[in-house]
Design a protein around this motif. Sequence first.
Motif, PDB file in Angstrom:
ATOM      1  N   ASN A 187       0.811  -1.215   0.000  1.00  0.00           N
ATOM      2  CA  ASN A 187       0.000   0.000   0.000  1.00  0.00           C
ATOM      3  C   ASN A 187       0.843   1.262   0.000  1.00  0.00           C
ATOM      4  O   ASN A 187       0.308   2.362  -0.110  1.00  0.00           O
ATOM      5  CB  ASN A 187      -0.943   0.006   1.202  1.00  0.00           C
ATOM      6  N   GLU A 188       2.173   1.118   0.129  1.00  0.00           N
ATOM      7  CA  GLU A 188       3.073   2.266   0.052  1.00  0.00           C
ATOM      8  C   GLU A 188       3.926   2.227  -1.202  1.00  0.00           C
ATOM      9  O   GLU A 188       4.937   2.925  -1.291  1.00  0.00           O
ATOM     10  CB  GLU A 188       3.964   2.322   1.294  1.00  0.00           C
ATOM     11  N   GLY A 189       3.548   1.391  -2.166  1.00  0.00           N
ATOM     12  CA  GLY A 189       4.229   1.366  -3.448  1.00  0.00           C
ATOM     13  C   GLY A 189       5.295   0.313  -3.595  1.00  0.00           C
ATOM     14  O   GLY A 189       6.001   0.292  -4.606  1.00  0.00           O
ATOM     15  N   GLY A 190       5.446  -0.601  -2.639  1.00  0.00           N
ATOM     16  CA  GLY A 190       6.475  -1.629  -2.710  1.00  0.00           C
ATOM     17  C   GLY A 190       5.901  -2.987  -3.038  1.00  0.00           C
ATOM     18  O   GLY A 190       4.719  -3.134  -3.393  1.00  0.00           O
ATOM     19  N   LEU A 191       6.750  -4.000  -2.889  1.00  0.00           N
ATOM     20  CA  LEU A 191       6.354  -5.387  -3.137  1.00  0.00           C
ATOM     21  C   LEU A 191       6.049  -6.158  -1.858  1.00  0.00           C
ATOM     22  O   LEU A 191       5.675  -7.327  -1.919  1.00  0.00           O
ATOM     23  CB  LEU A 191       7.460  -6.120  -3.908  1.00  0.00           C
ATOM     24  N   GLY A 192       6.254  -5.533  -0.718  1.00  0.00           N
ATOM     25  CA  GLY A 192       5.977  -6.206   0.542  1.00  0.00           C
ATOM     26  C   GLY A 192       7.075  -7.140   0.994  1.00  0.00           C
ATOM     27  O   GLY A 192       6.867  -7.932   1.914  1.00  0.00           O
ATOM     28  N   LEU A 193       8.266  -7.074   0.359  1.00  0.00           N
ATOM     29  CA  LEU A 193       9.397  -7.887   0.817  1.00  0.00           C
ATOM     30  C   LEU A 193       9.911  -7.331   2.146  1.00  0.00           C
ATOM     31  O   LEU A 193      10.003  -6.120   2.324  1.00  0.00           O
ATOM     32  CB  LEU A 193      10.524  -7.878  -0.212  1.00  0.00           C
ATOM     33  N   LEU A 218       5.421  -2.647 -12.277  1.00  0.00           N
ATOM     34  CA  LEU A 218       6.551  -2.110 -13.020  1.00  0.00           C
ATOM     35  C   LEU A 218       6.125  -0.923 -13.891  1.00  0.00           C
ATOM     36  O   LEU A 218       6.869   0.064 -14.035  1.00  0.00           O
ATOM     37  CB  LEU A 218       7.174  -3.200 -13.891  1.00  0.00           C
ATOM     38  N   VAL A 219       4.932  -1.010 -14.470  1.00  0.00           N
ATOM     39  CA  VAL A 219       4.441   0.088 -15.307  1.00  0.00           C
ATOM     40  C   VAL A 219       4.241   1.352 -14.481  1.00  0.00           C
ATOM     41  O   VAL A 219       4.619   2.459 -14.902  1.00  0.00           O
ATOM     42  CB  VAL A 219       3.133  -0.330 -16.011  1.00  0.00           C
ATOM     43  N   VAL A 220       3.657   1.223 -13.311  1.00  0.00           N
ATOM     44  CA  VAL A 220       3.422   2.386 -12.456  1.00  0.00           C
ATOM     45  C   VAL A 220       4.731   3.047 -12.058  1.00  0.00           C
ATOM     46  O   VAL A 220       4.842   4.286 -11.989  1.00  0.00           O
ATOM     47  CB  VAL A 220       2.613   1.967 -11.212  1.00  0.00           C
ATOM     48  N   HIS A 221       5.765   2.240 -11.835  1.00  0.00           N
ATOM     49  CA  HIS A 221       7.076   2.792 -11.466  1.00  0.00           C
ATOM     50  C   HIS A 221       7.890   3.207 -12.694  1.00  0.00           C
ATOM     51  O   HIS A 221       9.068   3.590 -12.538  1.00  0.00           O
ATOM     52  CB  HIS A 221       7.870   1.769 -10.651  1.00  0.00           C
ATOM     53  N   ASN A 222       7.268   3.099 -13.878  1.00  0.00           N
ATOM     54  CA  ASN A 222       7.961   3.482 -15.134  1.00  0.00           C
ATOM     55  C   ASN A 222       9.253   2.691 -15.310  1.00  0.00           C
ATOM     56  O   ASN A 222      10.294   3.229 -15.702  1.00  0.00           O
ATOM     57  CB  ASN A 222       8.249   4.993 -15.141  1.00  0.00           C
ATOM     58  N   PRO A 254      -1.121 -13.030 -10.644  1.00  0.00           N
ATOM     59  CA  PRO A 254       0.048 -12.343 -10.069  1.00  0.00           C
ATOM     60  C   PRO A 254       0.987 -11.786 -11.132  1.00  0.00           C
ATOM     61  O   PRO A 254       1.628 -10.758 -10.908  1.00  0.00           O
ATOM     62  CB  PRO A 254       0.719 -13.436  -9.235  1.00  0.00           C
ATOM     63  N   LYS A 255       1.073 -12.468 -12.275  1.00  0.00           N
ATOM     64  CA  LYS A 255       1.967 -11.975 -13.331  1.00  0.00           C
ATOM     65  C   LYS A 255       1.523 -10.616 -13.831  1.00  0.00           C
ATOM     66  O   LYS A 255       2.342  -9.714 -14.063  1.00  0.00           O
ATOM     67  CB  LYS A 255       2.020 -12.984 -14.470  1.00  0.00           C
ATOM     68  N   TYR A 256       0.216 -10.415 -14.018  1.00  0.00           N
ATOM     69  CA  TYR A 256      -0.302  -9.118 -14.438  1.00  0.00           C
ATOM     70  C   TYR A 256      -0.108  -8.065 -13.349  1.00  0.00           C
ATOM     71  O   TYR A 256       0.193  -6.903 -13.636  1.00  0.00           O
ATOM     72  CB  TYR A 256      -1.778  -9.237 -14.798  1.00  0.00           C
ATOM     73  N   ASN A 257      -0.313  -8.462 -12.091  1.00  0.00           N
ATOM     74  CA  ASN A 257      -0.120  -7.513 -10.986  1.00  0.00           C
ATOM     75  C   ASN A 257       1.312  -6.996 -10.951  1.00  0.00           C
ATOM     76  O   ASN A 257       1.547  -5.794 -10.776  1.00  0.00           O
ATOM     77  CB  ASN A 257      -0.469  -8.190  -9.658  1.00  0.00           C
ATOM     78  N   PHE A 258       2.272  -7.909 -11.092  1.00  0.00           N
ATOM     79  CA  PHE A 258       3.668  -7.488 -11.067  1.00  0.00           C
ATOM     80  C   PHE A 258       4.013  -6.633 -12.278  1.00  0.00           C
ATOM     81  O   PHE A 258       4.770  -5.662 -12.167  1.00  0.00           O
ATOM     82  CB  PHE A 258       4.570  -8.722 -11.013  1.00  0.00           C
TER      83      PHE A 258
END
Length: 446
Positions: A213-219, A438-442, A430-434
Amino acid sequence: MSCVTSSSFLVIVNGKPSEPFGVSRGLHQGDPLLSYLFIIMVEGLGHFLKFRASQGLIHGWQWGNGLPQISHLQFVDDTTLMGLARIREAESFRYTLDIYIAASGQKVNEHKFSIFFFNTPQTIQRRIADILQFQVGLFALFIWVFLLLLEDTPGLLGRLYLTSCIRRCFVQVAPMYFLKEFDTLSRQFLWSGTLSTAKWSLVKWDTMCRPKNEGGLGLCSAILNGQALAAKLYCHWCTSKNQLWVRILTHKYLPNVNVFDVSCFPVEGRGSMICNTLKLGAQLVKNGLFWICHTGSQDPFWLDSWDGHPPILSTHPHLQSLSDMFISVGWDTIDHYKIAHNGGLVACFRWKNPSELPLGGFVEDRKELAQILESRECTTLVRNDALVCASNNLSGKFYVSTGCVELVWQTFGDIQVPWWKQVWYKFSWPKYNFFMWLVVHNRCLN
């Protein structure tokens, strides 16, 4: 083995029982009874070692004055022998093992056993190793789990899931240099698929370790996970009073301090990994530790938090002289400041009045202390006091997962991005989500 070989069995074939037959080979490997039989046998080894130690034939290892001497530790099918690096001690251990082998019929696999020395000359090491017939081992603190992934490298999303799963396998604390190297190799493996060559990272590692929810992957960063594990170790150190390892740590790092007062004193020393780990964990846990007061016989009145309130001296430091006077006469726990009064069939307690406190002087400070106690409940329960960690969850227990969440919040803050639900919940694959992340982060390659 007589209990096993004396029994008989029969098999139903085509609805008819066969002739009874006896057991001649014991229990096969993997039989559920095998582990129980083995534990019963090694229990005899433990009692025999204690008997030899009581006769003075085995000295064992004493961690400090006032602590018991330990000759062995056993957990399920693992046995650890501890003793002095002396020839006579090694001969006594070897004799004990020989008697156990002759009595039980078991054998010691010398290739799976190792012996470790501390500050022992090489000549003594060789002689003891020859007596025990064990090989001298080297300490291997960590197993590099990434080596299992080098044979077959999946796609980027598969490597992301593998990295996320492996990072949850940490069950003990590790040195900081190892955690930093683990994060470095995790990032390298994620983007390049191998540990031998590096590749340009599309997104910064700090961004990937942010919550979704803060723009990361949750790792979860290995460093933050290590800090959460350190906090759990410190929390167990403060709350587990009757454990042997608690007494050992207290004797080593907080000498002349009672195990019930560990949370009241800072951890001193430097250089040791355990010491640095405890200091690191104390930073996260200490402010959230407080006593649940029942009888009050274990709760430090002045120095600790209790019933969710901060320590009295932390909010009222000008009462230091009054506390020193009361502590000098033994009034250091909460039960000294309570008194029973007539409450019918059930004993009731109340806080003592200023006139009922010991010694004299400090009239204004006594009145202020009475006003402080009026805002705190005087419990009448007779159960033992409990030290809990309320900063982590409502149950009072510390969990590594919620500790990591709190560390992430302290490190990155709590700033949600407006697009995170559309990225992670609009598509079910999940593949589309990931890919959308990447698209949102350009950072989507053309």
